[in-house]
Scaffold this active site. Structure first.
Site, mmCIF file in Angstrom:
data_model
loop_
_atom_site.group_PDB
_atom_site.id
_atom_site.type_symbol
_atom_site.label_atom_id
_atom_site.label_comp_id
_atom_site.label_asym_id
_atom_site.label_seq_id
_atom_site.Cartn_x
_atom_site.Cartn_y
_atom_site.Cartn_z
ATOM 1 N N GLU A 193 1.017 -1.182 -0.006
ATOM 2 C CA GLU A 193 0.109 -0.013 0.091
ATOM 3 C C GLU A 193 0.908 1.100 -0.082
ATOM 4 O O GLU A 193 1.364 1.622 1.233
ATOM 5 C CB GLU A 193 -0.898 0.049 1.157
ATOM 6 C CG GLU A 193 -2.213 0.698 0.919
ATOM 7 C CD GLU A 193 -2.083 2.099 1.269
ATOM 8 O OE1 GLU A 193 -1.901 3.018 0.075
ATOM 9 O OE2 GLU A 193 -1.881 2.752 2.309
ATOM 10 N N CYS A 201 -1.724 8.865 2.816
ATOM 11 C CA CYS A 201 -1.853 8.557 1.633
ATOM 12 C C CYS A 201 -3.009 9.084 0.776
ATOM 13 O O CYS A 201 -2.922 9.472 -0.397
ATOM 14 C CB CYS A 201 -1.438 7.036 1.411
ATOM 15 S SG CYS A 201 -2.569 6.007 2.405
#
Length: 482
Positions: free
Chosen positions: A256, A290
């Protein structure tokens, strides 16, 4: 000068949690409070032998917990965390510089993850297939079941959510009866150590979770290549993610990575509502997510009015002492990061962008910052700017908006502000991202739902409790004559 803030003593019990509970002489790492630079704790600096011992200990242990036992452990851990919410939030603030508002929210999210993981532990995840479905079939049935990994899960986590990034890996590991060796970033290791102690207190056998703290230059490769590792799960930056992809050969990988997430504001949007979403998406967690809003695309017809509304929100967003409960934003992780944001904004302004507010730096403290007249080639939007910067860009129509959103190397998530269903469905179909959130920030999700990106944001293997439980298990198929 910032006022000095009292900090906790080194949390001895948590900081000593390492394979073998052994500290080698002076091999320690200081954990510093970004607001003042003070040392708030020291943790062991693991050796290669420590890491290898942790993996062997995990590999040699055979978990026997029933589904109900795993459920009870995860639920009890959730209760323990909820009961210690303020204490844990303060610990996260001290190691990360995130404001207490954000860390209290993070602890609440962690409880949600444990709840969903506990529920997942009870799910009968097998399937059954009749075998007489075609003309050459037989009177049999094929069944499937999910089993934990034969080897060990190696987990590596970043600084921006010191508890939640960790618990998103640990809780599914417990739910699926796996063994994990976890290396939190050396910048914010304390929440991970505390979580391990909470799980042990809740009844988790210690060999099912080891926490290793150390210098990644020394031990990271062993986390990827150790013979006992079956799965590598990593959350962090793109360069390291690609390094892991190349290094962890023939191991299952869950990567990720970064994002350059947009919010798109169409000309029919409620400007005040869109500006509120843009501000929250840009400045919550000091912009260190993110899925934070990192590019703001506004239809040229409403750009002036939207920018004024966002400017008012930005000016009202307070920042300062992270332990002050009234403050909306604390520091970023360190001075080096703050200097990078400052430089990128200065470069954008020198290239024609307009600074409307902020770009003030003092150590690791960096103000909420708004710039407009931004163009796609400027580094502040070309790269992932992992801090509280709002760059406003304009577009002419839906085609132009989609083209600009897709122009980045990243493909994580997005937010869309419009009420026109035809435009919404074009964004859903045509944006090259993992998630599209209508009238929400890009970071919106439930802890149980699939999450992850494409392109440089990830390899398409999703996280979220449910998907993580799938990734942490192997499917075994068997057939029976009845």
């Amino acid at each position: 000068m910032k006022p000095r803030t009292s900090v906790i003593d080194s949390p001895k019990r948590e900081a000593m949690r390492i394979a073998g509970d052994k500290v080698h002489g002076e091999r320690t790492i200081d954990v510093r409070y970004p607001w003042t630079g003070e040392v708030v704790a020291t943790v062991p600096k693991a050796t290669l032998d420590d890491v290898r011992r942790a993996f062997k200990t995990a590999r040699d242990y055979k978990p026997t917990l029933t589904r109900h036992e795993r459920y009870k452990i995860l639920m009890k851990a959730g209760d323990l965390i909820a009961a210690r919410k303020e204490e844990i939030a303060r610990l996260i603030t001290l190691e990360s510089g995130l404001c207490i508002k954000d860390t209290l929210y993070e602890v609440g999210r962690a409880s949600d993850v444990l709840l969903f993981a506990a529920q997942q532990a009870l799910v009968d995840d097998g399937q059954s297939f009749a075998c007489d479905l075609t003309h050459h079939g037989k009177s049999r049935r094929v069944h499937t079941m999910r089993e934990p990994m034969m080897g060990v899960i190696s987990a590596i986590t970043p600084f921006n959510h010191p508890l939640n990034q960790v618990i998103h890996k640990v809780a599914p590991s417990v739910a699926t009866n796996n063994r994990m060796v976890l290396k939190p970033t050396e910048k914010t290791p304390l929440a991970a150590l505390l979580l391990a102690d909470v799980l042990y207190e809740a009844g988790l056998p210690p060999p099912m979770l080891s926490v290793i703290t150390g210098d990644p230059a020394e031990i990271a490769d062993e986390m990827l290549t150790n013979e006992h590792v079956d799965v590598v799960t990593f959350t962090g930056g793109v360069p390291i993610g690609k390094y892991i992809a190349a290094k962890a050969v023939y191991k299952r990988q869950i990567l990720e990575l970064g994002g350059n997430d947009p919010i798109v504001v169409m000309d029919d949007a409620d400007i005040a509502k869109a500006a509120d979403l843009a501000a929250n998406g840009s400045y919550k967690n000091s912009g260190q997510r993110c899925t934070a809003v990192k590019r703001i695309f506004v239809h040229e017809k409403i750009a002036a009015d939207f920018t004024e509304a966002l400017l008012a929100k930005t000016r009202a967003w307070s920042y300062g002492d992270p332990l002050d409960p009234k403050v909306d934003m604390g520091t970023v992780i360190d001075e080096r990061s703050a200097m990078l944001f400052e430089r990128r904004v200065n470069d954008a302004v020198a290239a024609g962008a307009r600074l409307l507010h902020g770009n003030q730096r003092d150590g690791a403290s960096y103000s909420p910052t708004l710039i407009d007249r931004v163009r796609g080639g400027m580094e502040v939007v070309l790269q992932e700017t992992f801090g509280p910067v709002s760059p406003v860009m304009t577009f002419k129509n839906v085609d132009d908006a989609i083209a600009q959103v897709n122009s980045t190397a990243y493909g994580l998530s997005s937010g869309i502000c419009t009420n026109r269903l035809d435009d919404i469905m074009r964004f859903v179909r045509e944006l090259n991202v993992g998630s599209v959130n209508v009238w929400e920030v890009p970071g919106y999700r439930l802890e149980v739902t699939p999450f992850g990106g494409i392109k440089d944001s990830g390899t398409g293997v999703k996280e979220g409790v449910q998907e993580c439980c799938k990734a942490f298990t192997n499917v075994k198929t068997y057939s029976l004559p009845w």
